[in-house]
Design a protein around this motif. Structure first.
Motif, PDB file in Angstrom:
ATOM      1  N   ARG A  98      13.106  60.916  23.446  1.00  0.00           N
ATOM      2  CA  ARG A  98      14.500  60.528  23.232  1.00  0.00           C
ATOM      3  C   ARG A  98      14.660  59.756  21.922  1.00  0.00           C
ATOM      4  O   ARG A  98      13.838  58.916  21.578  1.00  0.00           O
ATOM      5  CB  ARG A  98      14.977  59.665  24.390  1.00  0.00           C
ATOM      6  N   GLY A  99      15.730  60.056  21.188  1.00  0.00           N
ATOM      7  CA  GLY A  99      16.024  59.372  19.944  1.00  0.00           C
ATOM      8  C   GLY A  99      15.445  60.031  18.703  1.00  0.00           C
ATOM      9  O   GLY A  99      15.894  59.738  17.587  1.00  0.00           O
ATOM     10  N   GLN A 100      14.475  60.927  18.910  1.00  0.00           N
ATOM     11  CA  GLN A 100      13.890  61.608  17.755  1.00  0.00           C
ATOM     12  C   GLN A 100      14.823  62.687  17.226  1.00  0.00           C
ATOM     13  O   GLN A 100      15.880  62.986  17.804  1.00  0.00           O
ATOM     14  CB  GLN A 100      12.538  62.219  18.145  1.00  0.00           C
ATOM     15  N   GLN A 101      14.401  63.268  16.117  1.00  0.00           N
ATOM     16  CA  GLN A 101      15.141  64.352  15.483  1.00  0.00           C
ATOM     17  C   GLN A 101      14.266  65.611  15.486  1.00  0.00           C
ATOM     18  O   GLN A 101      13.038  65.510  15.456  1.00  0.00           O
ATOM     19  CB  GLN A 101      15.494  63.949  14.042  1.00  0.00           C
ATOM     20  N   VAL A 102      14.910  66.780  15.520  1.00  0.00           N
ATOM     21  CA  VAL A 102      14.151  68.027  15.547  1.00  0.00           C
ATOM     22  C   VAL A 102      14.828  69.071  14.660  1.00  0.00           C
ATOM     23  O   VAL A 102      16.058  69.045  14.479  1.00  0.00           O
ATOM     24  CB  VAL A 102      14.054  68.548  17.003  1.00  0.00           C
ATOM     25  N   THR A 103      14.020  69.937  14.081  1.00  0.00           N
ATOM     26  CA  THR A 103      14.523  71.053  13.269  1.00  0.00           C
ATOM     27  C   THR A 103      13.936  72.356  13.792  1.00  0.00           C
ATOM     28  O   THR A 103      12.713  72.475  13.927  1.00  0.00           O
ATOM     29  CB  THR A 103      14.145  70.891  11.788  1.00  0.00           C
ATOM     30  N   LEU A 104      14.801  73.291  14.091  1.00  0.00           N
ATOM     31  CA  LEU A 104      14.397  74.608  14.550  1.00  0.00           C
ATOM     32  C   LEU A 104      14.757  75.627  13.472  1.00  0.00           C
ATOM     33  O   LEU A 104      15.768  75.462  12.775  1.00  0.00           O
ATOM     34  CB  LEU A 104      15.115  74.966  15.869  1.00  0.00           C
ATOM     35  N   ARG A 105      13.956  76.680  13.375  1.00  0.00           N
ATOM     36  CA  ARG A 105      14.133  77.652  12.297  1.00  0.00           C
ATOM     37  C   ARG A 105      14.324  79.067  12.817  1.00  0.00           C
ATOM     38  O   ARG A 105      13.774  79.432  13.863  1.00  0.00           O
ATOM     39  CB  ARG A 105      12.957  77.587  11.338  1.00  0.00           C
TER      40      ARG A 105
END
Lengths: 112, 113
Positions: free
Chosen positions: A15-22
């Motif tokens: 929780r609170g993190q950031q994520v990048t999907l491609r």
């Protein structure tokens, strides 16, 4: 001819993190849409990119953002992750408007 | 706002049966309707696309019909096989919603040998 590809396949965040999907679209497709699919439900539209601009957006908060590159590939970014963001994220590509959409295998995101 | 409903939510049949999956939508102003197959934990595979001007489409053992005026589509699967076991989703592309797809909740099909 490669279809729609997505990376990574699986992702675990807290929780609170950031994520990048491609997402890389099918050859010849210039439009990319992103969908979120919670377990046991149909996919929900997040947003759509065409000519490197967000053209349409579903009912998702600003924590969800995206980008499209000149080669038509796309990224989905989610900030300040919540437990409820756990889902299968699907990318679809199509050649212009109102045409058949082709989906990638998805990225399974788990937020702990 | 377009709403899509699929009935039944789950279906279990013996191998060899012919079966019908139903999809209904509230706004008949659509560009097209797509049927998808989804295996557990996987992406969506497009099965059939019906344009708004068409009444039906066929691919192998699959036949999809569209009655736009009544807001209904059916997916007919002939001579079902265990390999047909999956979730089947219908989705509509609506005039006033750009190119986004609105999905139903899906029908989970199990074909028993």
């Amino acid at each position: 001819d490669a279809g729609v590809t997505q990376s990574p396949t699986h992702l675990i965040k807290t929780r609170g993190q950031q994520v990048t999907l491609r997402c890389s679209p099918k050859s010849g497709h210039d439009t990319v849409s992103w969908y979120q699919q919670a377990l046991g439900q149909g996919p929900q539209f997040i947003f759509q990119y065409y000519e490197e601009e967000e053209r349409q957006r579903g009912n998702f908060p600003d924590r969800f953002s995206g980008h499209q590159f000149p080669n038509y590939s796309s990224e989905l970014n989610v900030n300040a992750l919540l437990l409820g963001d756990s889902a299968l994220y699907l990318c679809a590509s199509h050649p212009g408007l109102n045409n058949e959409q082709f989906f990638g295998p998805g990225t399974r995101l788990t937020v702990l | 706002k377009q709403e899509v409903t699929q009935i039944p939510a789950a279906l279990s049949v013996p191998e060899g049966e012919n079966l019908v999956l139903n999809c209904s939508f509230t706004d008949s102003a659509i560009y097209n309707l797509q049927w998808f197959r989804q295996d557990p934990g996987k992406g969506l595979t497009s099965l059939l696309l019906i344009q708004s001007s068409q009444r039906e489409q066929t691919s192998g053992r699959l036949n999809a019909s569209l009655d736009k005026s009544s807001g209904r589509s059916t997916l007919y699967i002939a001579a079902s096989q265990p390999g047909d076991s999956a979730t089947y989703l219908c989705a509509v592309c609506t005039w006033n919603a750009g190119n986004m797809l609105t999905f139903g909740g899906g029908t989970r099909l199990m074909v028993k040998p």
